[in-house]
Scaffold this motif. Structure first.
Motif, PDB file in Angstrom:
ATOM      1  N   ALA A 211       0.849  -1.190   0.000  1.00 53.76           N
ATOM      2  CA  ALA A 211       0.000   0.000   0.000  1.00 53.76           C
ATOM      3  C   ALA A 211       0.884   1.239   0.000  1.00 53.76           C
ATOM      4  O   ALA A 211       2.110   1.140   0.146  1.00 53.76           O
ATOM      5  N   PRO A 239      -3.295   0.054  -3.259  1.00 49.11           N
ATOM      6  CA  PRO A 239      -4.271   0.755  -2.424  1.00 49.11           C
ATOM      7  C   PRO A 239      -3.584   1.807  -1.544  1.00 49.11           C
ATOM      8  O   PRO A 239      -2.364   1.768  -1.370  1.00 49.11           O
ATOM      9  N   LYS A 241      -3.598   4.610   2.013  1.00 49.72           N
ATOM     10  CA  LYS A 241      -3.957   4.914   3.398  1.00 49.72           C
ATOM     11  C   LYS A 241      -3.513   6.346   3.642  1.00 49.72           C
ATOM     12  O   LYS A 241      -2.731   6.883   2.862  1.00 49.72           O
ATOM     13  N   ASP A 260     -11.197   5.528  -1.849  1.00 55.48           N
ATOM     14  CA  ASP A 260     -11.440   4.171  -1.324  1.00 55.48           C
ATOM     15  C   ASP A 260     -10.264   3.672  -0.517  1.00 55.48           C
ATOM     16  O   ASP A 260      -9.872   2.494  -0.634  1.00 55.48           O
ATOM     17  N   LEU A 262      -7.874   2.220   2.298  1.00 48.84           N
ATOM     18  CA  LEU A 262      -8.067   1.151   3.276  1.00 48.84           C
ATOM     19  C   LEU A 262      -8.358   1.749   4.643  1.00 48.84           C
ATOM     20  O   LEU A 262      -9.129   1.187   5.426  1.00 48.84           O
ATOM     21  N   ARG A 357      -8.955  -5.590   8.269  1.00 53.60           N
ATOM     22  CA  ARG A 357      -9.611  -4.886   7.145  1.00 53.60           C
ATOM     23  C   ARG A 357      -8.847  -3.631   6.756  1.00 53.60           C
ATOM     24  O   ARG A 357      -8.825  -3.238   5.585  1.00 53.60           O
ATOM     25  N   GLY A 360      -6.685  -4.584   4.249  1.00 49.09           N
ATOM     26  CA  GLY A 360      -7.294  -5.250   3.101  1.00 49.09           C
ATOM     27  C   GLY A 360      -7.351  -6.760   3.248  1.00 49.09           C
ATOM     28  O   GLY A 360      -7.505  -7.485   2.264  1.00 49.09           O
ATOM     29  N   ARG A 362      -9.093 -10.186   4.649  1.00 55.04           N
ATOM     30  CA  ARG A 362     -10.380 -10.722   5.102  1.00 55.04           C
ATOM     31  C   ARG A 362     -10.247 -12.147   5.628  1.00 55.04           C
ATOM     32  O   ARG A 362     -11.233 -12.789   5.963  1.00 55.04           O
TER      33      ARG A 362
END
Ligand code: NIG
Ligand code: FE
Length: 410
Positions: A211, A239, A241, A260, A262, A357, A360, A362
């Motif tokens: 990220a 992604p 942050k 979007d 994280l 989460r 990212g 799960r």
């Protein structure tokens, strides 16, 4: 569906705080069966399948098992220390002023640049080991003390190497936009050009970053500069942050939500508008009570508003030499309750499935068959004890991807 009856490892004599379902997801007199790196059985010992067998078994005497802790925000790979700066702060000099004088983050940058990979690993290894010893099984580690391509990538490579050495699942985040390097003093846009055009693509190519993060604040970068870095991250498939609203309100959390992200992290100055934006986008709020404490902040993150709007709250150590020189995730559980008024349950959820989460992930953060076998075992009488005590070390060990790491008998 065939029921598994042979486990590589069976843990018994445990109570379970599964965090699955209501409340603690409590199971008294429970057992955990592991196959490979996966939880195959989680439940009361007397509902184990008939004829269950196991290759290895460990019995406890009423200890509690929780999901392995996930520390989703650290800066633990660095060299040097900032004790002298701490002494100056005690005399009344502010964190911002020290940063403006070329200390703070830039002082750690000088030490980190000067350290080779082995020295950097040696300096950082005890910090990761300390997190793991308290029950952390997944740890995020950021760069941001290199502020030049080579050292940023070295930090990330060392983070991954330490994860492999200590068998901790390390997730890496590129934070090249942490401060303006001395070579770019007064030219933050030129540094952001380098971050976007050179360092983000290089980290993505080398698969060294999971990220990309930005420090958006008066002593960091503007919202517009953070946007540029986010665009570069997106173009490179990573992604994002954000260090948002730590020392001032830059409307950073809304930007994070727009991309979007994280997570948006810190959030002491988060506005109602920011809370709404995060709620709409499903952005995780990462609370860092260690930094709040160490900087003697007085403005609390808007916990009630985040809770009311259903923004999931994670809790992390922010382990770093400037604002949160801690390696104790359990102390952060206590501080999240004492300083931020989270409930012990919210705090533990914040350092397990909600934190997962924020990375990212799960496949972990609860004790449930089918999830990754990341488990922490504690010598406690009830789960709230984890947040109640401070300075205690009740962890008896962990399973990390099914592999046991037990501490000495105590
Ligand atoms: O999360 N806010 C920016 N980054 C770190 C502090 C870094 C430092 O002071 O070395 C934080 O608080
Ligand atoms: Fe941080």
């Amino acid at each position: 569906m065939s029921t598994i009856t042979h486990y590589d490892l069976l843990l018994a004599g445990l109570h379970l705080a599964t965090l699955d379902g209501d409340g603690w997801g409590e199971v008294r007199d429970g057992a955990i069966g592991v196959v490979g790196d996966t939880l195959a059985f989680v439940g009361p010992v007397d509902s184990l399948p008939a004829h269950a067998s196991w290759t290895a078994r460990r019995d406890f005497d009423g200890a509690w098992a929780t999901p392995g802790l996930v520390d989703c925000h650290t800066h633990l790979v660095y060299a040097g220390n900032r004790a002298g700066e701490f002494e100056r702060r005690l005399q009344g000099v502010s964190y911002e002023q020290i940063a403006r004088e070329g200390g703070g983050i830039l002082s750690t940058v000088r030490h980190t640049r000067a350290a080779g990979p082995d020295a950097l690993a040696d300096a950082s290894r005890p910090r990761l080991a300390a997190l793991a010893a308290e029950g952390a099984t997944t740890v995020e580690i950021k760069s941001g003390y290199g502020l030049e391509r080579e050292t940023e990538l070295r930090q990330l490579a060392v983070a991954k190497r330490l994860g492999a050495e200590l068998d901790v699942d390390v997730r890496t985040t590129l934070l090249a936009a942490h401060a303006v390097p001395p070579e770019f003093d007064g030219r933050p846009e030129a540094w952001i050009d380098v971050v976007c055009e050179d360092i983000v693509p290089a980290a993505a190519r080398a698969r060294l970053a999971d990220a990309v993060d930005v420090f958006c604040d008066t002593i960091g970068f503007t919202r517009a500069q953070a946007r540029r870095v986010f665009d570069a991250a997106r173009a490179n498939g990573l992604p994002v942050k954000l260090h948002a609203e730590q020392l001032s309100d830059q409307d950073g959390a809304a930007l994070a939500a727009e991309y979007d992200a994280l997570s948006a992290d810190h959030l002491e100055w988060l506005s109602p508008r920011g809370v709404d934006a995060m709620a709409r986008a499903g952005t995780i709020a990462v609370l860092l009570p260690g930094a709040f404490y160490a900087l003697r902040e007085t403005r609390l993150p808007p916990i009630d508003a985040l809770r009311a709007k259903g923004v999931p709250m994670a809790v992390a150590t922010d382990s770093n030499p400037g604002t949160s020189p801690t390696t104790s995730p359990l102390l952060m559980l206590n501080m999240a309750c004492t300083l931020f008024r989270l409930t012990p349950q919210e705090a533990l959820a914040g350092m397990t499935h909600v934190a997962a989460r924020a990375l990212g992930l799960r496949d972990r953060g609860k004790l449930r068959a089918g999830l990754r076998a990341d488990v922490a075992v504690y010598a406690i009488d009830e789960p709230a004890e984890l947040a109640w005590r401070f300075g205690a070390q009740p962890c008896l060990g962990t399973l990390r991807g099914g592999v046991p790491h037990w501490t000495e008998a105590r």
